[in-house]
Design an enzyme around this catalytic site. Sequence first.
Site, PDB file in Angstrom:
ATOM      1  N   GLU A  16      -5.638   4.587  -3.955  1.00  0.00           N
ATOM      2  CA  GLU A  16      -7.068   4.764  -3.712  1.00  0.00           C
ATOM      3  C   GLU A  16      -7.829   3.908  -4.727  1.00  0.00           C
ATOM      4  O   GLU A  16      -7.925   4.256  -5.895  1.00  0.00           O
ATOM      5  CB  GLU A  16      -7.469   6.239  -3.899  1.00  0.00           C
ATOM      6  CG  GLU A  16      -6.610   7.242  -3.131  1.00  0.00           C
ATOM      7  CD  GLU A  16      -6.772   7.170  -1.627  1.00  0.00           C
ATOM      8  OE1 GLU A  16      -7.896   6.877  -1.154  1.00  0.00           O
ATOM      9  OE2 GLU A  16      -5.781   7.393  -0.908  1.00  0.00           O
ATOM     10  N   VAL A  17      -8.338   2.786  -4.278  1.00  0.00           N
ATOM     11  CA  VAL A  17      -9.036   1.843  -5.166  1.00  0.00           C
ATOM     12  C   VAL A  17     -10.408   1.551  -4.555  1.00  0.00           C
ATOM     13  O   VAL A  17     -10.491   1.107  -3.405  1.00  0.00           O
ATOM     14  CB  VAL A  17      -8.256   0.511  -5.294  1.00  0.00           C
ATOM     15  CG1 VAL A  17      -8.875  -0.362  -6.375  1.00  0.00           C
ATOM     16  CG2 VAL A  17      -6.780   0.757  -5.589  1.00  0.00           C
ATOM     17  N   LYS A  28       2.512  -3.304   5.948  1.00  0.00           N
ATOM     18  CA  LYS A  28       2.650  -2.945   4.524  1.00  0.00           C
ATOM     19  C   LYS A  28       4.113  -2.601   4.196  1.00  0.00           C
ATOM     20  O   LYS A  28       4.602  -2.914   3.113  1.00  0.00           O
ATOM     21  CB  LYS A  28       1.719  -1.763   4.182  1.00  0.00           C
ATOM     22  CG  LYS A  28       0.246  -2.141   4.230  1.00  0.00           C
ATOM     23  CD  LYS A  28      -0.105  -3.054   3.085  1.00  0.00           C
ATOM     24  CE  LYS A  28      -1.322  -3.879   3.300  1.00  0.00           C
ATOM     25  NZ  LYS A  28      -1.481  -4.984   2.356  1.00  0.00           N
ATOM     26  N   SER A  68       0.855  -1.198   0.000  1.00  0.00           N
ATOM     27  CA  SER A  68       0.000   0.000   0.000  1.00  0.00           C
ATOM     28  C   SER A  68       0.882   1.236   0.000  1.00  0.00           C
ATOM     29  O   SER A  68       1.976   1.224   0.584  1.00  0.00           O
ATOM     30  CB  SER A  68      -0.873   0.014   1.252  1.00  0.00           C
ATOM     31  OG  SER A  68      -1.426   1.302   1.447  1.00  0.00           O
ATOM     32  N   GLN A 127      -0.277   7.197   7.084  1.00  0.00           N
ATOM     33  CA  GLN A 127      -1.680   7.602   6.991  1.00  0.00           C
ATOM     34  C   GLN A 127      -2.151   8.247   8.299  1.00  0.00           C
ATOM     35  O   GLN A 127      -3.028   9.089   8.304  1.00  0.00           O
ATOM     36  CB  GLN A 127      -2.568   6.398   6.648  1.00  0.00           C
ATOM     37  CG  GLN A 127      -4.011   6.788   6.355  1.00  0.00           C
ATOM     38  CD  GLN A 127      -4.855   5.620   5.914  1.00  0.00           C
ATOM     39  OE1 GLN A 127      -4.938   4.598   6.592  1.00  0.00           O
ATOM     40  NE2 GLN A 127      -5.476   5.758   4.767  1.00  0.00           N
ATOM     41  N   TYR A 159      -1.198  -1.796  10.564  1.00  0.00           N
ATOM     42  CA  TYR A 159      -1.383  -2.015   9.113  1.00  0.00           C
ATOM     43  C   TYR A 159      -0.187  -1.474   8.333  1.00  0.00           C
ATOM     44  O   TYR A 159       0.369  -2.151   7.464  1.00  0.00           O
ATOM     45  CB  TYR A 159      -2.679  -1.312   8.694  1.00  0.00           C
ATOM     46  CG  TYR A 159      -2.993  -1.317   7.214  1.00  0.00           C
ATOM     47  CD1 TYR A 159      -3.466  -2.463   6.579  1.00  0.00           C
ATOM     48  CD2 TYR A 159      -2.859  -0.156   6.442  1.00  0.00           C
ATOM     49  CE1 TYR A 159      -3.782  -2.457   5.227  1.00  0.00           C
ATOM     50  CE2 TYR A 159      -3.175  -0.134   5.093  1.00  0.00           C
ATOM     51  CZ  TYR A 159      -3.643  -1.287   4.485  1.00  0.00           C
ATOM     52  OH  TYR A 159      -3.955  -1.276   3.149  1.00  0.00           O
TER      53      TYR A 159
HETATM   54  P1  NAP Z   1     -11.428  -5.932   0.332  1.00  0.00           P
HETATM   55  O1  NAP Z   1     -12.352  -5.148  -0.519  1.00  0.00           O
HETATM   56  O2  NAP Z   1     -11.747  -6.030   1.801  1.00  0.00           O
HETATM   57  O3  NAP Z   1     -11.220  -7.383  -0.249  1.00  0.00           O
HETATM   58  C1  NAP Z   1     -10.325  -8.240   0.404  1.00  0.00           C
HETATM   59  C2  NAP Z   1     -10.842  -9.649   0.403  1.00  0.00           C
HETATM   60  O4  NAP Z   1      -9.908 -10.422   1.182  1.00  0.00           O
HETATM   61  C3  NAP Z   1     -12.196  -9.799   1.098  1.00  0.00           C
HETATM   62  O5  NAP Z   1     -12.959 -10.795   0.457  1.00  0.00           O
HETATM   63  C4  NAP Z   1     -11.790 -10.239   2.508  1.00  0.00           C
HETATM   64  O6  NAP Z   1     -12.811 -10.975   3.173  1.00  0.00           O
HETATM   65  C5  NAP Z   1     -10.593 -11.126   2.213  1.00  0.00           C
HETATM   66  N1  NAP Z   1      -9.689 -11.268   3.341  1.00  0.00           N
HETATM   67  C6  NAP Z   1      -9.314 -10.343   4.260  1.00  0.00           C
HETATM   68  N2  NAP Z   1      -8.436 -10.876   5.134  1.00  0.00           N
HETATM   69  C7  NAP Z   1      -8.262 -12.178   4.761  1.00  0.00           C
HETATM   70  C8  NAP Z   1      -7.464 -13.243   5.242  1.00  0.00           C
HETATM   71  N3  NAP Z   1      -6.682 -13.107   6.317  1.00  0.00           N
HETATM   72  N4  NAP Z   1      -7.511 -14.439   4.587  1.00  0.00           N
HETATM   73  C9  NAP Z   1      -8.282 -14.603   3.495  1.00  0.00           C
HETATM   74  N5  NAP Z   1      -9.068 -13.625   3.002  1.00  0.00           N
HETATM   75  C10 NAP Z   1      -9.057 -12.423   3.618  1.00  0.00           C
HETATM   76  O7  NAP Z   1      -9.938  -5.272   0.279  1.00  0.00           O
HETATM   77  P2  NAP Z   1      -9.182  -4.563  -0.942  1.00  0.00           P
HETATM   78  O8  NAP Z   1      -9.435  -3.106  -0.867  1.00  0.00           O
HETATM   79  O9  NAP Z   1      -9.424  -5.300  -2.195  1.00  0.00           O
HETATM   80  O10 NAP Z   1      -7.669  -4.778  -0.463  1.00  0.00           O
HETATM   81  C11 NAP Z   1      -6.856  -5.818  -0.957  1.00  0.00           C
HETATM   82  C12 NAP Z   1      -5.399  -5.488  -0.666  1.00  0.00           C
HETATM   83  O11 NAP Z   1      -5.068  -4.238  -1.256  1.00  0.00           O
HETATM   84  C13 NAP Z   1      -5.070  -5.369   0.825  1.00  0.00           C
HETATM   85  O12 NAP Z   1      -3.817  -5.925   1.092  1.00  0.00           O
HETATM   86  C14 NAP Z   1      -5.029  -3.861   1.033  1.00  0.00           C
HETATM   87  O13 NAP Z   1      -4.180  -3.502   2.087  1.00  0.00           O
HETATM   88  C15 NAP Z   1      -4.465  -3.392  -0.300  1.00  0.00           C
HETATM   89  N6  NAP Z   1      -4.760  -1.984  -0.587  1.00  0.00           N
HETATM   90  C16 NAP Z   1      -6.007  -1.578  -0.932  1.00  0.00           C
HETATM   91  C17 NAP Z   1      -6.227  -0.225  -1.187  1.00  0.00           C
HETATM   92  C18 NAP Z   1      -7.574   0.305  -1.606  1.00  0.00           C
HETATM   93  O14 NAP Z   1      -7.675   1.502  -1.874  1.00  0.00           O
HETATM   94  N7  NAP Z   1      -8.609  -0.508  -1.685  1.00  0.00           N
HETATM   95  C19 NAP Z   1      -5.182   0.702  -1.083  1.00  0.00           C
HETATM   96  C20 NAP Z   1      -3.924   0.228  -0.717  1.00  0.00           C
HETATM   97  C21 NAP Z   1      -3.718  -1.117  -0.483  1.00  0.00           C
HETATM   98  P3  NAP Z   1     -13.761 -10.191   4.220  1.00  0.00           P
HETATM   99  O15 NAP Z   1     -14.491  -9.145   3.438  1.00  0.00           O
HETATM  100  O16 NAP Z   1     -14.623 -11.257   4.769  1.00  0.00           O
HETATM  101  O17 NAP Z   1     -12.831  -9.596   5.239  1.00  0.00           O
END
Ligand code: NAP
Length: 256
Positions: A184-185, A156, A139, A146, A152
Amino acid sequence: MDLNLKDKVILVSGGAKGIGGAISRGLIEEGAIPVLIDPSEKEGKELVALAGGKALQIPIRLFSPEQAQEVVQTTIKKFGKIDGVVNNAGANDGVGLEHGTPEKFAQSIANNLFHYYHLVHYALPFLKKSKGALVNISSKTAVTGQGGTSGYVAAKGAQLALTREWAVELLPYQIRVNAILPAEVYTPMYESWINSFPNPEEKLQEINRKIPLGKRMTTPEEIASMAIFLLSDKASHITGQHLYVDGGYTHLDRSL
Ligand code: NAP
């Protein structure tokens, strides 16, 4: 362009929703076989159906080494090989310096970091055979901070350090290791975060205005495209890199 990913078996943690869901979907479109490690059963089932069965969901929340070992054993039993790992599962859980506790800090790091190591550790004998590729989803918070989320962000940052460390350790096996830094996604995780503000729509517009390229969020599919490229033979001389897929959010001039 043929990415040569057909029938490649790729573990994707958190592979049913959000960024991981888009990566699984993209892999399916390329004819690869994603193994979705994610407790979200409904979304996982939809992806497995889309793949016509050429995918597997393991509906668990990864935490312990034993779970990771079992994921690898189940995958090998079913498909006989592992060609790549996408470490993606995680959650920004807001364990800060002032409002956290040492116990919550340790728990947050364990939740967000340890399974990245576990999965690769147990998959390694098979990755050596396949000369596989690894992608760690980190991230931008690892390099910008942040505020209010020490656990977190520590996890990261460690994922970026491990990307370099593993890239070096795995050179003799021709296993490539890279990281992607989203900023930002708009994903289910992002949506629940934005909804924690009193006026989510206003907050969203305020953030969009600060994203240089197109004044919009990165889509999960745009992160997936980079992940899939890095997994493919087309990225055959790229290793140890930290790739920012963020519309210029982290690096470009603030006055833009
Ligand atoms: P998300 O929308 O919450 O999707 C993540 C998926 O992973 C969900 O289905 C979640 O299930 C599952 N999950 C969470 N913890 C888990 C675990 N320990 N084992 C197996 N499955 C698990 O998250 P996302 O935004 O796609 O984020 C994905 C990655 O991108 C993360 O590492 C996050 O830090 C990184 N990231 C995202 C953003 C952003 O803007 N979205 C920015 C920077 C980095 P539940 O919903 O049941 O928890």
